[in-house]
Design a protein around this motif. Structure first.
Motif, PDB file in Angstrom:
ATOM      1  N   ARG A 382       0.659  -1.113   0.030  1.00 18.90           N
ATOM      2  CA  ARG A 382      -0.203  -0.400   0.143  1.00 18.90           C
ATOM      3  C   ARG A 382       0.803   1.340   0.183  1.00 18.90           C
ATOM      4  NH1 ARG A 382      -4.211  -2.604   3.348  1.00 18.90           N
ATOM      5  NH2 ARG A 382      -5.774  -2.904   2.738  1.00 18.90           N
ATOM      6  N   GLY A 383       0.076   2.613  -0.006  1.00 21.50           N
ATOM      7  CA  GLY A 383       1.208   3.203   0.189  1.00 21.50           C
ATOM      8  C   GLY A 383       2.040   4.105   1.598  1.00 21.50           C
ATOM      9  N   SER A 384       1.727   3.112   2.322  1.00 26.28           N
ATOM     10  CA  SER A 384       2.854   2.916   3.509  1.00 26.28           C
ATOM     11  C   SER A 384       3.706   2.316   3.364  1.00 26.28           C
ATOM     12  CB  SER A 384       1.639   2.516   4.310  1.00 26.28           C
ATOM     13  OG  SER A 384       1.056   1.158   4.945  1.00 26.28           O
ATOM     14  N   GLY A 385       4.019   1.163   1.828  1.00 27.88           N
ATOM     15  CA  GLY A 385       4.429   0.207   2.111  1.00 27.88           C
ATOM     16  C   GLY A 385       4.794  -1.640   2.084  1.00 27.88           C
ATOM     17  N   TYR A 386       4.687  -2.477   2.906  1.00 22.86           N
ATOM     18  CA  TYR A 386       4.860  -3.664   2.602  1.00 22.86           C
ATOM     19  C   TYR A 386       4.023  -4.068   3.240  1.00 22.86           C
ATOM     20  CZ  TYR A 386       5.150  -8.690   2.738  1.00 22.86           C
ATOM     21  OH  TYR A 386       5.423 -10.183   2.848  1.00 22.86           O
ATOM     22  N   VAL A 387       2.762  -4.884   3.621  1.00 23.53           N
ATOM     23  CA  VAL A 387       1.548  -4.761   4.258  1.00 23.53           C
ATOM     24  C   VAL A 387       1.215  -6.380   4.459  1.00 23.53           C
ATOM     25  CG1 VAL A 387       0.969  -2.642   4.453  1.00 23.53           C
ATOM     26  CG2 VAL A 387      -0.437  -4.498   2.872  1.00 23.53           C
ATOM     27  N   GLY A 388       2.097  -7.386   3.270  1.00 24.24           N
ATOM     28  CA  GLY A 388       1.440  -8.386   3.601  1.00 24.24           C
ATOM     29  C   GLY A 388       1.857  -9.642   2.206  1.00 24.24           C
ATOM     30  N   ARG A 389       2.253 -10.978   2.697  1.00 27.57           N
ATOM     31  CA  ARG A 389       1.844 -11.608   1.686  1.00 27.57           C
ATOM     32  C   ARG A 389       0.796 -11.949   0.829  1.00 27.57           C
ATOM     33  NH1 ARG A 389       6.312 -14.374  -0.823  1.00 27.57           N
ATOM     34  NH2 ARG A 389       6.447 -16.482  -1.441  1.00 27.57           N
ATOM     35  N   GLY A 390       0.548 -12.427  -0.211  1.00 27.27           N
ATOM     36  CA  GLY A 390      -1.099 -12.755  -0.629  1.00 27.27           C
ATOM     37  C   GLY A 390      -0.965 -14.510  -1.547  1.00 27.27           C
ATOM     38  N   GLU A 391      -2.037 -14.892  -2.448  1.00 25.70           N
ATOM     39  CA  GLU A 391      -1.992 -15.756  -3.270  1.00 25.70           C
ATOM     40  C   GLU A 391      -2.780 -15.012  -4.266  1.00 25.70           C
ATOM     41  OE1 GLU A 391      -2.479 -20.744  -4.168  1.00 25.70           O
ATOM     42  OE2 GLU A 391      -3.449 -19.804  -1.878  1.00 25.70           O
ATOM     43  N   LEU A 392      -1.780 -15.584  -5.386  1.00 28.36           N
ATOM     44  CA  LEU A 392      -2.466 -15.054  -7.008  1.00 28.36           C
ATOM     45  C   LEU A 392      -2.742 -16.609  -7.786  1.00 28.36           C
ATOM     46  CD1 LEU A 392      -3.961 -13.547  -8.834  1.00 28.36           C
ATOM     47  CD2 LEU A 392      -1.000 -13.404  -9.830  1.00 28.36           C
ATOM     48  N   ARG A 393      -4.302 -16.695  -8.161  1.00 31.90           N
ATOM     49  CA  ARG A 393      -4.657 -18.094  -8.938  1.00 31.90           C
ATOM     50  C   ARG A 393      -4.453 -17.836 -10.250  1.00 31.90           C
ATOM     51  NH1 ARG A 393     -10.299 -19.797  -5.975  1.00 31.90           N
ATOM     52  NH2 ARG A 393      -9.989 -17.843  -6.078  1.00 31.90           N
ATOM     53  N   TYR A 394      -4.315 -19.041 -11.198  1.00 32.89           N
ATOM     54  CA  TYR A 394      -3.812 -18.742 -12.284  1.00 32.89           C
ATOM     55  C   TYR A 394      -5.494 -17.806 -12.920  1.00 32.89           C
ATOM     56  CZ  TYR A 394      -4.100 -20.033 -17.259  1.00 32.89           C
ATOM     57  OH  TYR A 394      -4.242 -20.282 -19.080  1.00 32.89           O
ATOM     58  N   THR A 395      -5.344 -16.999 -13.568  1.00 29.90           N
ATOM     59  CA  THR A 395      -5.214 -15.475 -14.590  1.00 29.90           C
ATOM     60  C   THR A 395      -5.610 -15.711 -15.801  1.00 29.90           C
ATOM     61  OG1 THR A 395      -6.240 -14.557 -12.158  1.00 29.90           O
ATOM     62  CG2 THR A 395      -6.455 -13.483 -14.453  1.00 29.90           C
ATOM     63  N   ALA A 396      -6.757 -15.705 -16.834  1.00 31.75           N
ATOM     64  CA  ALA A 396      -6.508 -16.225 -17.977  1.00 31.75           C
ATOM     65  C   ALA A 396      -6.221 -14.122 -18.437  1.00 31.75           C
ATOM     66  CB  ALA A 396      -7.397 -16.746 -18.948  1.00 31.75           C
ATOM     67  N   PRO A 397      -6.275 -13.850 -19.408  1.00 27.83           N
ATOM     68  CA  PRO A 397      -6.343 -13.048 -20.287  1.00 27.83           C
ATOM     69  C   PRO A 397      -7.260 -12.523 -19.888  1.00 27.83           C
ATOM     70  CG  PRO A 397      -4.536 -14.249 -21.254  1.00 27.83           C
ATOM     71  CD  PRO A 397      -5.163 -14.760 -20.604  1.00 27.83           C
ATOM     72  N   GLY A 398      -8.204 -11.011 -19.849  1.00 25.34           N
ATOM     73  CA  GLY A 398      -9.210 -10.739 -19.595  1.00 25.34           C
ATOM     74  C   GLY A 398     -10.177 -11.490 -18.721  1.00 25.34           C
ATOM     75  N   ALA A 399      -9.377 -12.022 -17.896  1.00 32.19           N
ATOM     76  CA  ALA A 399     -10.769 -12.063 -16.109  1.00 32.19           C
ATOM     77  C   ALA A 399     -10.330 -11.503 -15.382  1.00 32.19           C
ATOM     78  CB  ALA A 399      -9.880 -13.930 -16.003  1.00 32.19           C
ATOM     79  N   VAL A 400     -10.877 -11.981 -14.184  1.00 29.72           N
ATOM     80  CA  VAL A 400     -10.626 -11.116 -12.904  1.00 29.72           C
ATOM     81  C   VAL A 400      -9.961 -12.154 -11.835  1.00 29.72           C
ATOM     82  CG1 VAL A 400     -11.782  -9.785 -11.074  1.00 29.72           C
ATOM     83  CG2 VAL A 400     -12.917 -10.133 -13.226  1.00 29.72           C
ATOM     84  N   ALA A 401      -8.874 -11.160 -11.838  1.00 33.05           N
ATOM     85  CA  ALA A 401      -7.717 -12.286 -10.536  1.00 33.05           C
ATOM     86  C   ALA A 401      -8.139 -11.267  -8.610  1.00 33.05           C
ATOM     87  CB  ALA A 401      -6.390 -11.676 -10.538  1.00 33.05           C
ATOM     88  N   GLU A 402      -8.508 -11.889  -7.836  1.00 34.07           N
ATOM     89  CA  GLU A 402      -8.611 -11.081  -6.958  1.00 34.07           C
ATOM     90  C   GLU A 402      -7.729 -11.450  -6.423  1.00 34.07           C
ATOM     91  OE1 GLU A 402     -11.864 -13.265  -5.291  1.00 34.07           O
ATOM     92  OE2 GLU A 402     -13.188 -12.441  -6.118  1.00 34.07           O
ATOM     93  N   LEU A 403      -7.276 -10.260  -5.128  1.00 38.89           N
ATOM     94  CA  LEU A 403      -5.832 -10.447  -3.828  1.00 38.89           C
ATOM     95  C   LEU A 403      -6.844  -9.885  -2.265  1.00 38.89           C
ATOM     96  CD1 LEU A 403      -3.512  -8.209  -6.073  1.00 38.89           C
ATOM     97  CD2 LEU A 403      -3.508 -11.042  -5.888  1.00 38.89           C
ATOM     98  N   ALA A 404      -5.898 -10.420  -1.853  1.00 37.93           N
ATOM     99  CA  ALA A 404      -6.907 -10.438  -0.276  1.00 37.93           C
ATOM    100  C   ALA A 404      -5.823  -9.684   0.640  1.00 37.93           C
ATOM    101  CB  ALA A 404      -6.907 -11.636   0.859  1.00 37.93           C
ATOM    102  N   PHE A 405      -5.772  -8.247   0.627  1.00 40.37           N
ATOM    103  CA  PHE A 405      -4.630  -7.597   1.062  1.00 40.37           C
ATOM    104  C   PHE A 405      -5.367  -7.010   3.367  1.00 40.37           C
ATOM    105  CE2 PHE A 405      -3.917  -5.803  -2.569  1.00 40.37           C
ATOM    106  CZ  PHE A 405      -2.625  -5.210  -2.324  1.00 40.37           C
ATOM    107  N   PRO A 406      -4.159  -6.647   3.507  1.00 45.58           N
ATOM    108  CA  PRO A 406      -5.418  -7.166   5.442  1.00 45.58           C
ATOM    109  C   PRO A 406      -6.227  -5.745   5.670  1.00 45.58           C
ATOM    110  CG  PRO A 406      -2.965  -7.189   5.534  1.00 45.58           C
ATOM    111  CD  PRO A 406      -3.230  -7.125   4.513  1.00 45.58           C
ATOM    112  N   GLY A 407      -6.884  -6.112   6.246  1.00 45.99           N
ATOM    113  CA  GLY A 407      -7.941  -5.034   6.069  1.00 45.99           C
ATOM    114  C   GLY A 407      -7.848  -4.304   7.656  1.00 45.99           C
TER     115      GLY A 407
END
Length: 522
Positions: A382-407
């Motif tokens: 984020r703007g404040s810097g590194y906030v964590g580590r997540g996982e990205l699943r396989y995403t085709a071109p044009g598909a939607v990817a989801e990322l979980a940031f700490p709330g």
């Protein structure tokens, strides 16, 4: 007569899932006729049967090509061409050996003095018993032994402290030499060629071969800010082949070159039919099974430390590094940039209180790149810097990817469950066991003074899903407060809760599980 060695550097690399394909290029000056050449050194991990050579120019062709290896043991002691740092290491090791030997001699001398003191005390006892006392000699001997024991004990303590200091210095110098001066390889590999040239002149030799101990995995870096996400793709490359890759054309592939190409051997599998016993007809065996649902946020899977395989969606993918890459052969992870893109972000606050008391910020972005995003870890920034580590699943071109940031930490979740068990129906006419479970989740938003505006939190709970007709699961929507916004086929119940600053809401979920009398194992 030894042949002069012609350098054969690595110019192109194709990293596969568990090994790599290397391409080497050398510019040669050939004389007319048959001649032998030695090129290298190469990595000793080169696979012999994968060796391929191509010679262009001067009307030349390769008559024979083979890899030869030689083993040269490393010198045990100092060598004339040692660096000053390595000379200091040898001196420290010599001083440590001398200190250890001195300490061993002192310890042995102390043992002898202890034995001598025991013998003298035995003589005192025997002489006193035989009425032959020698008090003056005994006292002098005991004083001399005690004085020498004290001196040697003090020397042993000083030697132990000195040995410990030398051991620390030797370990520090050893680490410095290991990081600054990689050890010379004991096993060397060269390419021996026999070529024939029709005429003298320049020629270009291209060599290709497989090698082990070199692989890659995708990694990402997601920077969230201003309602958009910048997603950068990197290739993390490891290689411990014994040589550095400097300025190479790097290609990343998900191909599995060593995957077995032969069909498996068929084994006999017999199926038999039998009549059910009377007890089996009266009983239906069931069991509760946990199924992992790949969602993000608190409900996501835990991150493991092991290196996962490549998920390419079932189709071989090939990526290219946009610039020449350099990967040292130290066995460490090195990141090679592949590209990045910016995309608008849709943010959603998600809570799964059964798994975590935290609220995550799930960010959805559309893959606007021309290539798919392979599954891999994501560094979240984020703007404040590194906030964590997540996982990205396989995403085709044009598909939607989801990322979980700490709330945000302004939310508090408290989950309570109660269960009641009863029966329904008459005995012998379909009597059933009914278990009613009530789940209450208290969601509190605690904000700083002056905070305004509502925020919507997506709350997710789950109910069991039955796969047999003898067990029924029913959601009591009229008893749920508030009524769920959606229930999917996997039993995930969803609410969208608007929360104002410093407010609290309670969500109640009620469902029942009923089973017939012949169900066992529930």
């Amino acid at each position: 007569m030894s042949l002069p060695v012609v350098p054969l550097p690595v110019t192109a690399v194709t990293c596969l899932e568990d090994r790599s394909q290397l391409e080497r290029t050398a510019h040669l000056e050939l004389a007319a006729g048959v001649q032998r050449l030695r090129l290298g050194p190469l990595t000793p991990l080169a696979v012999d049967h994968s060796l391929r050579t191509e010679l262009a120019g001067a009307g030349a062709r390769v008559l024979d090509a083979r890899l030869t290896r030689s083993w040269t043991p490393r010198p045990v002691g100092p060598a004339p061409d040692d660096s000053p740092l390595r000379e200091r290491l040898h001196a420290a090791r010599a001083a440590l050996r001398a200190a250890v030997a001195d300490q061993q001699r002192t310890t042995a001398r102390l043992g002898l003095l202890d034995q001598l003191a025991e013998e003298l005390l035995r003589e005192v006892a025997e002489g006193t018993g035989l009425d032959q006392p020698e008090p003056r000699r005994w006292a002098a001997e005991l004083d001399r032994i005690s004085t020498e024991q004290d001196e040697l004990a003090e020397r042993a303590r000083a030697l132990e402290s000195h040995r410990h200091e030398l051991a620390l210095e030797e370990a520090e110098l050893d680490r410095a030499v290991e990081s600054a001066e990689p050890p010379e390889p004991e096993l060397r590999c060269y390419l021996d060629l026999t070529v024939r040239a029709e005429q003298p002149g320049p020629a270009v030799l291209t060599v290709g071969h497989l090698t082990a101990c070199a692989l890659w995995r995708p990694a990402y870096r997601a920077v969230l800010g201003g309602g958009a996400v910048r997603l950068a793709t990197d290739a993390v490359v490891w290689q411990a082949t014994g040589e550095d890759w400097t300025g190479v054309r790097l290609t990343l592939s998900t191909a599995r070159s060593m995957l077995a190409a032969e069909p498996p051997v068929l084994q006999e599998d017999r199926l038999t039919l039998r009549e059910l016993s009377s007890a089996e007809r009266r009983t239906v065996e069931v069991e509760l099974r946990e199924e992992e649902i790949r969602t993000l946020g608190p409900a996501g899977p835990e991150q493991g430390e092991e290196l996962p395989g490549l998920d390419d969606g079932g189709e071989v993918r090939v990526l290219h590094a946009p610039a020449p890459a350099t990967v040292p052969g130290d066995g460490r992870a090195h990141r090679v940039p592949l590209g990045w893109f910016d995309a608008a972000a849709a943010v959603e606050l998600v809570a799964a209180p059964e798994l975590s008391p935290l609220v995550s910020e799930v960010v959805s972005v559309r893959n606007t790149a021309s290539v798919p995003l392979l599954a891999g870890p994501v560094e979240l920034v984020r703007g404040s810097g590194y906030v964590g580590r997540g996982e990205l699943r396989y995403t085709a071109p044009g598909a939607v990817a989801e990322l979980a940031f700490p709330g945000s930490d302004e939310y508090r979740l408290l989950r309570e469950t109660t269960e009641e068990e009863g029966t329904a129906g008459l005995p012998g006419t379909g009597r059933r066991t009914v278990r009613t479970r009530t789940v209450q989740v208290h969601v509190t938003r605690l904000c700083a003074p002056g905070t305004t505006g509502e925020q919507t939190v997506v709350l997710r709970e789950r109910i069991p899903v039955s796969e047999v007709s003898a067990v029924e699961v029913r959601l009591h929507e009229q008893s749920c407060d508030p009524r769920p916004d959606a229930v999917d086929a996997e039993g995930i119940v969803r609410w969208e809760l608007p929360l104002a600053p410093n407010t609290r809401r309670t969500v109640t979920l009620v469902y029942e599980v009923s089973a017939s009398a012949k169900v066992a194992g529930l």
